[in-house]
Design an enzyme around this catalytic site. Structure first.
Site, PDB file in Angstrom:
ATOM      1  N   TYR A 168       0.915  -0.993  -0.373  1.00 27.54           N
ATOM      2  CA  TYR A 168      -0.221  -0.175  -0.105  1.00 27.54           C
ATOM      3  C   TYR A 168       1.016   1.281  -0.426  1.00 27.54           C
ATOM      4  CZ  TYR A 168      -3.431  -3.339   1.678  1.00 27.54           C
ATOM      5  OH  TYR A 168      -4.017  -4.632   1.802  1.00 27.54           O
ATOM      6  N   HIS A 215       1.285 -12.065   2.613  1.00 21.17           N
ATOM      7  CA  HIS A 215       0.022 -11.268   1.856  1.00 21.17           C
ATOM      8  C   HIS A 215      -0.044 -12.266   0.483  1.00 21.17           C
ATOM      9  CE1 HIS A 215      -1.127  -6.665   0.446  1.00 21.17           C
ATOM     10  NE2 HIS A 215      -2.466  -7.745   0.336  1.00 21.17           N
TER      11      HIS A 215
HETATM   12  P1  NAD Z   1     -14.243  -2.040   1.671  1.00 21.06           P
HETATM   13  O1  NAD Z   1     -15.126  -3.808   1.289  1.00 21.06           O
HETATM   14  O2  NAD Z   1     -13.861  -2.152   2.814  1.00 21.06           O
HETATM   15  O3  NAD Z   1     -15.047  -1.165   0.820  1.00 21.06           O
HETATM   16  C1  NAD Z   1     -14.519  -0.305   1.067  1.00 21.06           C
HETATM   17  C2  NAD Z   1     -15.231   1.343   0.268  1.00 21.06           C
HETATM   18  O4  NAD Z   1     -16.325   1.193   0.400  1.00 21.06           O
HETATM   19  C3  NAD Z   1     -14.596   2.343  -0.011  1.00 21.06           C
HETATM   20  O5  NAD Z   1     -13.579   2.999  -0.344  1.00 21.06           O
HETATM   21  C4  NAD Z   1     -16.200   3.259   0.293  1.00 21.06           C
HETATM   22  O6  NAD Z   1     -16.015   3.005  -1.264  1.00 21.06           O
HETATM   23  C5  NAD Z   1     -17.463   2.509   0.329  1.00 21.06           C
HETATM   24  N1  NAD Z   1     -17.774   2.514   2.127  1.00 21.06           N
HETATM   25  C6  NAD Z   1     -17.004   2.479   2.906  1.00 21.06           C
HETATM   26  N2  NAD Z   1     -17.693   2.876   4.078  1.00 21.06           N
HETATM   27  C7  NAD Z   1     -19.127   3.168   3.277  1.00 21.06           C
HETATM   28  C8  NAD Z   1     -20.339   3.385   3.967  1.00 21.06           C
HETATM   29  N3  NAD Z   1     -19.935   3.502   5.511  1.00 21.06           N
HETATM   30  N4  NAD Z   1     -21.198   3.889   3.537  1.00 21.06           N
HETATM   31  C9  NAD Z   1     -21.183   3.250   1.425  1.00 21.06           C
HETATM   32  N5  NAD Z   1     -19.903   3.362   0.727  1.00 21.06           N
HETATM   33  C10 NAD Z   1     -18.887   2.791   1.775  1.00 21.06           C
HETATM   34  O7  NAD Z   1     -12.637  -2.760   0.644  1.00 21.06           O
HETATM   35  P2  NAD Z   1     -11.696  -2.270   0.594  1.00 21.06           P
HETATM   36  O8  NAD Z   1     -11.014  -1.847   1.056  1.00 21.06           O
HETATM   37  O9  NAD Z   1     -11.113  -3.404  -0.301  1.00 21.06           O
HETATM   38  O10 NAD Z   1     -11.436  -3.628   1.580  1.00 21.06           O
HETATM   39  C11 NAD Z   1     -10.654  -2.938   3.258  1.00 21.06           C
HETATM   40  C12 NAD Z   1      -9.978  -3.357   4.292  1.00 21.06           C
HETATM   41  O11 NAD Z   1      -8.947  -4.563   3.393  1.00 21.06           O
HETATM   42  C13 NAD Z   1      -8.564  -2.603   2.798  1.00 21.06           C
HETATM   43  O12 NAD Z   1      -8.469  -1.664   3.373  1.00 21.06           O
HETATM   44  C14 NAD Z   1      -7.400  -3.659   2.991  1.00 21.06           C
HETATM   45  O13 NAD Z   1      -6.889  -3.241   4.607  1.00 21.06           O
HETATM   46  C15 NAD Z   1      -7.855  -4.767   3.728  1.00 21.06           C
HETATM   47  N6  NAD Z   1      -7.536  -5.445   2.024  1.00 21.06           N
HETATM   48  C16 NAD Z   1      -6.884  -6.451   1.914  1.00 21.06           C
HETATM   49  C17 NAD Z   1      -6.585  -7.408   1.018  1.00 21.06           C
HETATM   50  C18 NAD Z   1      -5.610  -8.683   0.994  1.00 21.06           C
HETATM   51  O14 NAD Z   1      -5.547  -8.927  -0.049  1.00 21.06           O
HETATM   52  N7  NAD Z   1      -5.117  -9.382   1.973  1.00 21.06           N
HETATM   53  C19 NAD Z   1      -7.126  -7.083  -0.136  1.00 21.06           C
HETATM   54  C20 NAD Z   1      -7.754  -5.940  -0.047  1.00 21.06           C
HETATM   55  C21 NAD Z   1      -8.064  -4.746   0.475  1.00 21.06           C
END
Ligand code: NAD
Length: 282
Positions: free
Chosen positions: A57, A115
């Site tokens: 990130y 990861h």
């Molecule tokens: P998420 O499911 O948390 O969705 C985030 C998105 O949802 C935001 O960008 C916004 O557009 C929307 N959102 C957030 N809060 C909201 C609300 N209250 N109402 C309406 N819309 C809303 O998706 P993410 O960021 O992909 O996943 C969360 C975390 O997981 C990441 O930030 C990261 O830390 C982790 N992650 C890990 C991997 C991995 O391979 N290990 C991959 C992806 C994400």
């Protein structure tokens, strides 16, 4: 929805090491090092005590700065970061871990994750042995993996000493991962859901989610997060919008009905947002 102002009290889960981890944390994927400082500050103010970042990130310096400036005691925080794919292998892992600590400005990590398994490179066993060494030295309190499928986990269990504390996987009502969750439960591995909100796509507009939100005077995001907590998943929703950051942690003082849970469980489509872990690096 009724406005709420609580500094929420998030429940902990107990990992197989005996350590406690907040069941709800703050994800910071796709936020630059510069832009991440303010959302992390807002999250800490709102009561989040767990932050999920990754080397990939490229925002560790900003996360570290927000933590250092927050005044929150280090022992109250649970910081997760992840080893990137190109750093797999025993020596490369040790070097990458040192670089991550320096970038975050911390002297230990609460949870370090591989990861992606990258099965085609076949380095995750060597990588895990470096994780075990860092764990034994106390520089990582808990070691885990991310995006591991059952065969990858089985190899770790069969050929190494420490059982992963956590497997962080894509998990939301569209991809509920029943097989992996059952395997985790059987082996004492905590399930952590990434993209718990389905990355805010059409999931939050689904009638089953919207109807439950209307019935409970909550938002669709709160309904989906509550569903995860009910299943026992650890969640790490991401947002850069202060009102949403606060909304996403305000999910601990209501319950879904069995009808709500049935409706949400009916949303499975098997669709992934991210790549299939068996294909990435194959
Ligand atoms: P998420 O499911 O948390 O969705 C985030 C998105 O949802 C935001 O960008 C916004 O557009 C929307 N959102 C957030 N809060 C909201 C609300 N209250 N109402 C309406 N819309 C809303 O998706 P993410 O960021 O992909 O996943 C969360 C975390 O997981 C990441 O930030 C990261 O830390 C982790 N992650 C890990 C991997 C991995 O391979 N290990 C991959 C992806 C994400």
């Amino acid at each position: 929805m009724t406005p709420r102002t609580a500094t929420a009290r998030v429940p902990d889960v107990t990992l197989n090491t005996g350590a406690r981890m907040p069941q709800l944390g703050f994800g910071v994927y796709q936020i630059s090092a510069q832009d991440v400082v303010e959302p992390v500050r807002t999250a800490l103010d709102a009561g989040y005590r767990s932050i999920d970042t990754a080397t990939a990130y490229r925002n560790g310096a900003g996360v570290g700065r927000a933590i250092a400036e927050s005044g929150v005691a280090r022992e109250e925080l649970f910081v997760t970061t992840k080893l990137w794919n190109t750093d797999q292998g025993y020596d490369a892992t040790l070097r990458a871990f040192d670089a991550s600590l320096r970038e975050l400005g911390l002297d230990h990590i609460d949870l370090y994750l591989i990861h992606w398994p990258m099965p085609g490179r076949d380095l995750y066993l060597d990588t895990w042995k470096a994780f075990e060494k860092l764990h034994a030295e106390g520089r990582i309190r808990n070691i885990g993996v991310s995006n591991f499928h059952i065969p990858h986990l089985r190899r770790l269990l069969d050929e190494t000493d420490v059982i992963p504390a956590v497997n962080q996987i894509e998990l939301h009502p569209r991809l509920q991962q029943p097989g992996l969750r059952a395997f985790h439960a059987e082996h004492g591995i905590t399930t952590e859901a990434w993209s718990p909100l389905g990355r805010g796509t059409d999931l939050l507009d689904n009638p089953a989610v919207r109807d439950a939100a209307a019935r409970h005077d909550r938002t669709p995001a709160q309904i989906v997060l509550r569903w995860h907590l009910h299943l026992g998943n650890v969640v790490i929703p991401k947002s850069v919008t202060p009102a949403r950051i606060r909304e996403n942690i305000d999910v601990v003082d209501f319950d879904l009905t069995s009808d709500d849970l049935t409706a949400l469980s009916g949303l499975e489509t098997g669709t992934r947002i991210g790549p299939d872990p068996d294909v990435l690096g194959a």
